[in-house]
Design a protein around this motif. Structure first.
Motif, PDB file in Angstrom:
ATOM      1  N   PRO A   1       0.918  -1.120  -0.152  1.00  0.00           N
ATOM      2  CA  PRO A   1       0.143   0.014  -0.044  1.00  0.00           C
ATOM      3  C   PRO A   1       0.815   1.080  -0.083  1.00  0.00           C
ATOM      4  N   VAL A   2       2.034   1.196   0.715  1.00  0.00           N
ATOM      5  CA  VAL A   2       2.869   2.472   0.612  1.00  0.00           C
ATOM      6  C   VAL A   2       3.491   2.935  -0.804  1.00  0.00           C
ATOM      7  N   ALA A   3       3.784   1.559  -1.418  1.00  0.00           N
ATOM      8  CA  ALA A   3       4.362   1.919  -2.857  1.00  0.00           C
ATOM      9  C   ALA A   3       3.108   2.469  -3.765  1.00  0.00           C
ATOM     10  N   LEU A   4       1.767   1.804  -3.602  1.00  0.00           N
ATOM     11  CA  LEU A   4       0.787   2.222  -4.369  1.00  0.00           C
ATOM     12  C   LEU A   4       0.353   3.929  -4.037  1.00  0.00           C
ATOM     13  N   MET A   5       0.319   4.158  -2.655  1.00  0.00           N
ATOM     14  CA  MET A   5       0.361   5.589  -2.307  1.00  0.00           C
ATOM     15  C   MET A   5       1.327   6.454  -2.896  1.00  0.00           C
ATOM     16  N   LEU A   6       2.520   6.090  -3.008  1.00  0.00           N
ATOM     17  CA  LEU A   6       3.608   6.727  -3.410  1.00  0.00           C
ATOM     18  C   LEU A   6       3.256   7.136  -5.049  1.00  0.00           C
ATOM     19  N   GLU A   7       2.781   6.192  -5.811  1.00  0.00           N
ATOM     20  CA  GLU A   7       2.518   6.345  -7.127  1.00  0.00           C
ATOM     21  C   GLU A   7       1.279   7.132  -7.286  1.00  0.00           C
TER      22      GLU A   7
ATOM     23  N   ALA B   1       4.835  10.690  -6.332  1.00  0.00           N
ATOM     24  CA  ALA B   1       5.869  10.846  -5.554  1.00  0.00           C
ATOM     25  C   ALA B   1       7.146  10.885  -6.649  1.00  0.00           C
ATOM     26  N   PHE B   2       6.826  10.142  -7.652  1.00  0.00           N
ATOM     27  CA  PHE B   2       8.028   9.662  -8.578  1.00  0.00           C
ATOM     28  C   PHE B   2       7.948  10.716  -9.765  1.00  0.00           C
ATOM     29  N   GLU B   3       6.912  11.123 -10.313  1.00  0.00           N
ATOM     30  CA  GLU B   3       6.544  12.082 -11.472  1.00  0.00           C
ATOM     31  C   GLU B   3       6.963  13.444 -11.176  1.00  0.00           C
ATOM     32  N   ALA B   4       6.418  13.688  -9.830  1.00  0.00           N
ATOM     33  CA  ALA B   4       6.186  15.193  -9.431  1.00  0.00           C
ATOM     34  C   ALA B   4       6.636  15.435  -7.968  1.00  0.00           C
ATOM     35  N   PRO B   5       7.889  15.186  -7.757  1.00  0.00           N
ATOM     36  CA  PRO B   5       8.481  15.128  -6.443  1.00  0.00           C
ATOM     37  C   PRO B   5       8.535  16.424  -5.731  1.00  0.00           C
ATOM     38  N   GLU B   6       8.278  17.536  -6.219  1.00  0.00           N
ATOM     39  CA  GLU B   6       8.009  18.882  -5.677  1.00  0.00           C
ATOM     40  C   GLU B   6       6.744  18.817  -5.094  1.00  0.00           C
ATOM     41  N   ARG B   7       5.851  18.494  -5.649  1.00  0.00           N
ATOM     42  CA  ARG B   7       4.224  18.674  -5.171  1.00  0.00           C
ATOM     43  C   ARG B   7       4.360  17.710  -4.074  1.00  0.00           C
ATOM     44  N   PHE B   8       4.953  16.419  -4.287  1.00  0.00           N
ATOM     45  CA  PHE B   8       5.045  15.578  -3.013  1.00  0.00           C
ATOM     46  C   PHE B   8       5.454  16.117  -1.601  1.00  0.00           C
ATOM     47  N   GLN B   9       6.605  16.906  -1.891  1.00  0.00           N
ATOM     48  CA  GLN B   9       7.302  17.368  -0.890  1.00  0.00           C
ATOM     49  C   GLN B   9       6.449  18.442  -0.077  1.00  0.00           C
ATOM     50  N   LEU B  10       5.669  19.182  -1.124  1.00  0.00           N
ATOM     51  CA  LEU B  10       4.823  20.179  -0.471  1.00  0.00           C
ATOM     52  C   LEU B  10       3.655  19.531   0.589  1.00  0.00           C
ATOM     53  N   LEU B  11       3.051  18.222  -0.113  1.00  0.00           N
ATOM     54  CA  LEU B  11       2.105  17.651   0.795  1.00  0.00           C
ATOM     55  C   LEU B  11       2.641  17.415   1.905  1.00  0.00           C
ATOM     56  N   MET B  12       3.914  16.684   1.935  1.00  0.00           N
ATOM     57  CA  MET B  12       4.512  16.399   3.134  1.00  0.00           C
ATOM     58  C   MET B  12       4.764  17.540   4.309  1.00  0.00           C
ATOM     59  N   THR B  13       4.727  18.550   3.521  1.00  0.00           N
ATOM     60  CA  THR B  13       4.803  19.871   4.545  1.00  0.00           C
ATOM     61  C   THR B  13       3.392  20.081   5.159  1.00  0.00           C
TER      62      THR B  13
ATOM     63  N   GLU C   1       5.393  -3.832  -8.527  1.00  0.00           N
ATOM     64  CA  GLU C   1       5.993  -5.086  -7.699  1.00  0.00           C
ATOM     65  C   GLU C   1       7.467  -4.861  -7.263  1.00  0.00           C
ATOM     66  N   ALA C   2       8.220  -4.320  -8.154  1.00  0.00           N
ATOM     67  CA  ALA C   2       9.544  -4.264  -7.747  1.00  0.00           C
ATOM     68  C   ALA C   2       9.861  -3.068  -6.495  1.00  0.00           C
ATOM     69  N   ARG C   3       8.746  -2.223  -6.840  1.00  0.00           N
ATOM     70  CA  ARG C   3       8.789  -0.763  -5.853  1.00  0.00           C
ATOM     71  C   ARG C   3       8.526  -1.412  -4.472  1.00  0.00           C
ATOM     72  N   ALA C   4       7.311  -2.327  -4.478  1.00  0.00           N
ATOM     73  CA  ALA C   4       6.910  -2.800  -3.188  1.00  0.00           C
ATOM     74  C   ALA C   4       7.908  -3.712  -2.498  1.00  0.00           C
ATOM     75  N   ALA C   5       8.485  -4.376  -3.137  1.00  0.00           N
ATOM     76  CA  ALA C   5       9.593  -5.460  -2.601  1.00  0.00           C
ATOM     77  C   ALA C   5      10.940  -4.611  -2.017  1.00  0.00           C
ATOM     78  N   ALA C   6      11.219  -3.476  -2.794  1.00  0.00           N
ATOM     79  CA  ALA C   6      12.338  -2.462  -2.482  1.00  0.00           C
ATOM     80  C   ALA C   6      11.795  -1.935  -1.139  1.00  0.00           C
ATOM     81  N   ILE C   7      10.803  -1.602  -1.029  1.00  0.00           N
ATOM     82  CA  ILE C   7      10.262  -1.065   0.260  1.00  0.00           C
ATOM     83  C   ILE C   7      10.198  -1.957   1.225  1.00  0.00           C
ATOM     84  N   ALA C   8       9.721  -2.899   1.209  1.00  0.00           N
ATOM     85  CA  ALA C   8       9.524  -3.896   2.160  1.00  0.00           C
ATOM     86  C   ALA C   8      10.927  -4.202   2.864  1.00  0.00           C
TER      87      ALA C   8
END
Length: 292
Positions: free
Chosen positions: A201-207, A211-223, A272-279
């Protein structure tokens, strides 16, 4: 500061009376002293006289921005509430006051008061305008949650998203403010619930968050999420644990050869590769002090 405030008061005398109400509230948000009772009485009289009834909402936007970017944006919100202006220019925000929100503390928090604290956290970390607008609007879908469900807010996202769209259209807010506010309303609580035990679910949420295509907006969301987190209880200025968790997940995914995987098996293989790497990354770290 005194010179800037004096110059702004001169501008106040030259503006539309309705805009002057909001501009004075914004100027008071920049001042260190407490709001003067005489100033509040004047604002109340102007609002009561109907000064705000004939002003175009799009003309209000620059004055709101002035206050949101001030030293104490919560002071502007409170001043507008006390004189009755907030109910006229942002009734969706006014409606949040008095509405309970579930919290870690034994008692629920007041959503309006929580909003003010979150805006103060945004000012403390010098967050940009889109973050402050997102904090202002992200909970508007909770204003009329069914009383029998309170302090929970079922289906507030479905109610909130069209309201955010309407507010931003009405005020003429920039696209980046609208997009971040919509993203925060739809995903903010899911970010708060991100867990080290659920890599998929974390991998799905990041997608989903871009977070991968628009990292600046993702960082704003983190703020946005960090300011929202710090507005609860005595967390002011505290580190936001979910930001560290998701940053670790992103670092793990950065090692993946996305082009090769996409070419071999499409987006599913990449996920699947992202989920495995995160795990693997989550299992390699100790998170004993973090809440799931």
């Amino acid at each position: 500061m005194a010179r800037k405030f004096t110059r702004s008061l001169a501008d106040l005398a030259q503006t539309h009376p309705a805009l002057g109400i909001i501009r004075l509230a914004a100027l008071l948000a920049e001042a260190e002293a407490a709001t003067d009772a005489d100033a509040l009485d004047l604002l109340f009289e102007q609002v009561d006289a109907g000064f705000l009834l004939d002003v175009a909402p799009s003309e209000i936007w620059p004055e709101l921005v002035r206050g949101l970017m001030a030293r104490s944006p919560a002071k502007m919100i409170e001043t507008l509430r006390e004189c009755g202006a907030l109910a006229q220019i942002l009734p969706e925000t006014e409606a949040l006051f008095g509405v309970p929100q579930i919290a870690d503390e034994p008692a629920p928090v007041d959503l309006g008061e929580h909003l003010k604290k979150a805006l103060e956290e945004a000012a403390r970390c010098e967050a940009p305008l889109p973050v402050r607008v997102a904090l202002l609007l992200m909970n508007v879908g909770k204003a009329d949650s069914p009383p029998e469900h309170l302090p929970s807010h079922y289906r507030h996202i479905e109610r909130g998203l069209p309201r955010i769209e309407a507010i931003c259209l009405r005020l003429g807010a920039p696209r980046e403010c609208r997009e971040l506010a919509l993203l925060a309303a739809a995903e903010g609580e899911r970010v708060h619930r991100a867990s080290k035990t659920r890599a998929g679910p974390v991998a799905l949420m990041l997608e989903r968050l871009g977070a991968f295509e628009a990292p600046e907006r993702f960082q704003l969301l983190m703020t946005v999420c960090a300011c929202d987190y710090r507005a609860y209880g005595d967390r002011s200025g505290a580190a936001y644990p979910k930001a560290a968790l998701l940053e670790l997940a992103l670092e793990a995914c950065a090692k993946i050869d996305e082009a090769e995987l996409t070419g071999q098996g499409g987006e599913e293989e990449l996920h699947e590769a992202r989920a495995a790497a995160i795990a693997w990354a989550f299992n390699s770290q100790r998170w004993s002090g973090e809440e799931d």
